[in-house]
Design an enzyme around this catalytic site. Structure first.
Site, short mmCIF file in Angstrom:
data_model
loop_
_atom_site.label_atom_id
_atom_site.label_comp_id
_atom_site.label_asym_id
_atom_site.label_seq_id
_atom_site.Cartn_x
_atom_site.Cartn_y
_atom_site.Cartn_z
N HIS A 28 0.84 -1.21 0.00
CA HIS A 28 0.00 0.00 0.00
C HIS A 28 0.88 1.26 0.00
O HIS A 28 0.60 2.22 -0.72
CB HIS A 28 -0.88 0.05 1.26
N LYS A 52 -18.17 -6.62 7.84
CA LYS A 52 -16.92 -7.37 7.96
C LYS A 52 -16.13 -6.85 9.15
O LYS A 52 -15.79 -5.66 9.20
CB LYS A 52 -16.12 -7.17 6.67
N ARG A 101 -1.67 -5.86 -8.45
CA ARG A 101 -0.56 -6.77 -8.14
C ARG A 101 -0.33 -7.77 -9.26
O ARG A 101 0.80 -8.11 -9.59
CB ARG A 101 -0.84 -7.51 -6.83
N SER A 138 -2.99 -7.84 2.78
CA SER A 138 -3.23 -7.70 4.22
C SER A 138 -3.71 -9.02 4.83
O SER A 138 -3.33 -9.38 5.94
CB SER A 138 -4.26 -6.61 4.49
#
Ligand code: PNS
Length: 171
Positions: A28, A52, A101, A138
């Site tokens: 990040h 969540k 990514r 993460s």
């Protein structure tokens, strides 16, 4: 609007980096720092997802982001709930910057980008992640830390400290 070198006015170029940031990783930070070098102002916004529960609270995520972005004066941290395009409209931000990514990120990111463009005319720019971080997420960091694995090379020191405290890992 701010005065430009030729005496006219130029619009402040603002970009948004939205995400969950549970927690912020070196991947990040790579995207945020590169975006900060391209835009006048960068807002990093932590999305509040009521459905969540994360490892860290939204306030903790924001605090970690504030700490790790302190060296870039044009980066500010905020939290938001709702549609990202509404946040962009309220804060006059025309563009979202997202890190990519791998090809596996692309399908979902393209769908969101096209939806956001259709909903509100907000564009998304994709920035290829530094290959060093192409595997970094993460969710993986949390899982590795939970089982006592070494994530020191994947997150900044303040995040590492909080991960150790939260997961009770000894490394
Ligand atoms: O770090 P993440 O979890 O990949 O971030 C995803 C995020 C928060 C950027 C995305 O879910 C989002 O923009 N959520 C806000 C709600 C919204 O606008 N949803 C519609 C997207 S088309």
């Amino acid at each position: 609007m701010k005065p430009s070198a030729d005496g006219g006015t130029s619009k402040v170029r603002r970009a948004l980096c939205p995400g969950s940031f549970d927690p912020v990783t070196n991947g990040h930070i790579d995207i945020i720092s590169r975006t900060a070098s391209l835009y006048d102002e960068v807002v990093v916004a932590v999305f509040i997802n009521q459905s969540k529960s994360g490892l860290f609270s939204v306030d903790e995520r924001r605090d970690m982001l504030v700490e790790v972005t302190s060296e870039w004066p044009n980066v500010t941290i905020d939290v938001f709930e709702g549609l990202v395009v509404d946040y962009c409209r309220v804060h006059d931000i025309p563009v979202i910057v997202k890190g990519l990514r791998a090809v596996s990120d692309f399908d979902y990111e393209l769908q969101m980008a096209q939806m956001n463009r259709g909903l509100a005319g907000v564009d998304t720019l994709f920035m290829p992640t530094n290959p060093e971080y192409s595997f970094l997420a993460s969710s993986l960091v949390k899982e590795i830390a939970k089982w006592g694995g070494d994530v020191a090379s994947l997150v900044p020191p303040n995040v590492l400290k909080r991960l150790k405290e939260r997961t009770g890992s000894a490394q």
